[in-house]
Scaffold this motif. Structure first.
Motif, PDB file in Angstrom:
ATOM      1  N   TYR A   1      -3.916  -2.353  -9.407  1.00  0.00           N
ATOM      2  CA  TYR A   1      -3.710  -1.293  -8.424  1.00  0.00           C
ATOM      3  C   TYR A   1      -5.060  -0.643  -8.118  1.00  0.00           C
ATOM      4  O   TYR A   1      -5.694  -0.081  -9.010  1.00  0.00           O
TER       5      TYR A   1
ATOM      6  N   GLU B   1      -3.321   0.520  -3.573  1.00  0.00           N
ATOM      7  CA  GLU B   1      -2.973  -0.815  -3.089  1.00  0.00           C
ATOM      8  C   GLU B   1      -2.650  -1.708  -4.267  1.00  0.00           C
ATOM      9  O   GLU B   1      -3.477  -1.892  -5.164  1.00  0.00           O
ATOM     10  N   GLN B   2      -1.426  -2.259  -4.248  1.00  0.00           N
ATOM     11  CA  GLN B   2      -1.003  -3.164  -5.315  1.00  0.00           C
ATOM     12  C   GLN B   2      -1.368  -4.587  -4.939  1.00  0.00           C
ATOM     13  O   GLN B   2      -1.092  -5.042  -3.834  1.00  0.00           O
ATOM     14  N   ASN B   3      -2.028  -5.276  -5.885  1.00  0.00           N
ATOM     15  CA  ASN B   3      -2.364  -6.675  -5.711  1.00  0.00           C
ATOM     16  C   ASN B   3      -2.023  -7.351  -7.035  1.00  0.00           C
ATOM     17  O   ASN B   3      -2.807  -7.281  -7.984  1.00  0.00           O
TER      18      ASN B   3
ATOM     19  N   TRP C   1     -13.565   2.035  -2.723  1.00  0.00           N
ATOM     20  CA  TRP C   1     -12.577   2.218  -3.781  1.00  0.00           C
ATOM     21  C   TRP C   1     -13.178   2.955  -4.981  1.00  0.00           C
ATOM     22  O   TRP C   1     -14.387   2.963  -5.184  1.00  0.00           O
TER      23      TRP C   1
ATOM     24  N   LYS D   1     -12.872  -1.100   2.817  1.00  0.00           N
ATOM     25  CA  LYS D   1     -12.151  -0.913   1.557  1.00  0.00           C
ATOM     26  C   LYS D   1     -12.817  -1.614   0.377  1.00  0.00           C
ATOM     27  O   LYS D   1     -12.607  -1.231  -0.764  1.00  0.00           O
TER      28      LYS D   1
ATOM     29  N   MET E   1       0.847  -1.192   0.000  1.00  0.00           N
ATOM     30  CA  MET E   1       0.000   0.000   0.000  1.00  0.00           C
ATOM     31  C   MET E   1       0.884   1.244   0.000  1.00  0.00           C
ATOM     32  O   MET E   1       1.818   1.355   0.777  1.00  0.00           O
TER      33      MET E   1
ATOM     34  N   PHE F   1      -5.120   6.289  -1.286  1.00  0.00           N
ATOM     35  CA  PHE F   1      -4.395   5.043  -1.081  1.00  0.00           C
ATOM     36  C   PHE F   1      -4.311   4.325  -2.418  1.00  0.00           C
ATOM     37  O   PHE F   1      -5.282   4.306  -3.181  1.00  0.00           O
TER      38      PHE F   1
END
Length: 110
Positions: free
Chosen positions: A17, A11-13, A92, A88, A2, A9
């Motif tokens: 992103y 957040e990379q998954n 988003w 979250k 994150m 924010f």
């Protein structure tokens, strides 16, 4: 992982992103009453993601990274107050792919 930038924010998954508002930004703008997404599928760094109308301000949300929009949180169009949620999975804005890794790496740790 994150990161944060532009009061958002990121957040990379894997190669995806997810961009969402920080609690500070949620507090600053107040209750969101209207969301209009940018039509652009390719967003440049500092390019517009969405325009929000909230109880305290009208605001353009700009992306701290460039990438291709994979998904928009369409639920917030009908129910804008989801952006004020602490969850979250509800608050988003967009999910990006094909992100410039150097731009992401340059952001501050969340």
């Amino acid at each position: 992982m994150m990161k944060r930038g532009n009061f958002l924010f990121i957040e990379q998954n894997g190669n995806e992103y997810t961009i969402s508002m920080t609690p500070e930004l949620q507090d600053d703008i107040g209750t969101v009453g209207f969301v209009e997404y940018s039509e652009e599928d390719n967003i440049e760094k500092d390019g517009g993601i969405a325009n929000l109308e909230a109880s305290k301000t009208v605001l353009e949300i700009t992306s701290p990274i460039s990438g291709k929009v994979a998904e928009r949180n369409e639920a917030v169009i009908a129910n804008p107050t989801l952006l004020n949620s602490a969850k979250k999975e509800e608050n988003w804005l967009v999910r990006l792919v094909e992100v410039d890794a150097a731009e992401f790496d340059a952001l501050e740790e969340a």
